[in-house]
Design an enzyme around this catalytic site. Structure first.
Site, PDB file in Angstrom:
ATOM      1  N   VAL A  72       0.832  -1.202   0.000  1.00  0.00           N
ATOM      2  CA  VAL A  72       0.000   0.000   0.000  1.00  0.00           C
ATOM      3  C   VAL A  72       0.867   1.253   0.000  1.00  0.00           C
ATOM      4  CG1 VAL A  72      -1.715   1.328   1.298  1.00  0.00           C
ATOM      5  CG2 VAL A  72      -1.968  -1.143   1.088  1.00  0.00           C
ATOM      6  N   CYS A  73       1.903   1.250   0.822  1.00  0.00           N
ATOM      7  CA  CYS A  73       2.778   2.429   0.910  1.00  0.00           C
ATOM      8  C   CYS A  73       3.467   2.711  -0.418  1.00  0.00           C
ATOM      9  CB  CYS A  73       3.821   2.233   2.007  1.00  0.00           C
ATOM     10  SG  CYS A  73       3.117   2.132   3.677  1.00  0.00           S
ATOM     11  N   THR A  74       3.828   1.676  -1.157  1.00  0.00           N
ATOM     12  CA  THR A  74       4.481   1.875  -2.447  1.00  0.00           C
ATOM     13  C   THR A  74       3.547   2.592  -3.409  1.00  0.00           C
ATOM     14  OG1 THR A  74       5.833  -0.106  -2.111  1.00  0.00           O
ATOM     15  CG2 THR A  74       5.626   0.706  -4.363  1.00  0.00           C
TER      16      THR A  74
END
Length: 217
Positions: A44-46
Site C-alpha cells: 500500500v505504501c508503495t
C-alpha cells in the site's frame, strides 16, 4: 501531550536520502506535507509514494514541499524509490526521513515515548506511523489525517484540503463540506452582511449563522 492543530512542530534534525537537515530549515517559507509509513517495501505504501510522486507539479504550484517518513534506513529508501518509480510511473524526487530511532514518530505522537522496535520488525510493529501532516510556513500544524495500513490514502483529498487551507488563509474565509476550488465559501460570522456584500457583491444567507459567497475573480 500530543501534537495538536496550530501547535508549532518540533524542529527535529532528520536524516534523509537527500541529506540531513532540520525540519524548520527545510520548510523555510513554504507549506509542507509530511506523510509517514510503517516500513519500506510494503504494497500500500508503495502505491501511495507513487501517487505523491505523480503530483509533483501540483505541489509545486502550491509552493508546497513534500517529505516522506519511514522507519527504515537511507539505503533502503534509495532502493525502495526504484520500485516506487516503476509502479507509479514517476520519480519520487522528494526526500524520505530514515526514522530508525523513531524520534520523529514519537515527537509527532504516532508512537508512545517509550516504544521501541524489536529485532526484524514487521509493518505491524509500527502500524500507527500512518499520518499525513500539513504544515504552514509558520511551522504550525494545520491538519492531520491518520489511516490504517489496509486503506490507501487519497492524495486528491490531501490536495483539496491544502487548497482549502491556503484559500481560507488568503481570503479570510472558511470552506464548506465537499468544497473544491471555485466553489462558494463560508462568510465568517465576524463579518457583517453589509461588509460581506461590499466585498463579495452578494451573499446567500441560508441560516442566520451560515452565509455563502463567491470569491471575486
Amino acid at each position: 501531550m500530543g501534537l495538536r492543530i496550530n501547535d508549532t512542530i518540533p524542529n527535529l534534525t532528520v536524516e534523509t536520502d537527500q541529506g540531513t537537515f532540520t525540519l524548520h530549515d527545510w520548510i523555510g517559507d513554504s507549506w509542507a506535507i509530511l506523510f509517514s509509513h510503517p516500513k519500506d517495501f510494503t504494497p500500500v505504501c508503495t502505491t501511495e509514494f507513487g501517487a505523491v510522486a505523480q503530483l509533483a507539479d501540483e505541489w509545486a504550484k502550491r509552493d508546497t514541499k513534500v517529505l516522506g517518513i519511514s522507519v527504515d534506513s537511507v539505503d533502503e529508501h534509495v532502493k525502495w524509490k526504484e520500485d516506487i518509480a516503476a509502479v507509479g510511473g514517476a520519480k519520487a524526487g522528494f526526500p524520505i526521513v530514515a526514522d530508525k530511532d523513531l524520534d520523529l514518530s514519537k515527537a509527532f505522537d504516532m508512537l508512545q515515548a517509550d516504544y521501541y522496535l524489536s529485532d526484524n520488525p514487521t509493518p505491524a510493529d509500527s502500524q500507527t506511523v500512518r499520518t499525513v501532516f500539513i504544515i504552514d510556513p509558520n511551522k504550525k500544524l494545520r491538519l492531520s489525517m491518520t489511516y490504517p495500513m489496509n486503506v490507501g490514502r487519497n492524495f486528491a483529498e490531501v490536495l483539496r484540503a491544502l487548497d482549502g487551507l491556503q484559500t481560507a488563509d488568503r481570503e479570510t474565509v472558511a470552506t464548506p463540506a465537499n468544497w473544491t476550488p471555485g466553489g462558494d465559501v463560508v462568510v465568517p460570522l465576524s463579518v457583517s452582511d453589509e461588509d460581506a456584500i461590499a466585498k463579495y457583491g452578494s451573499i446567500d444567507t441560508k441560516l442566520p449563522y451560515l452565509r455563502m459567497a463567491k470569491l471575486p475573480g
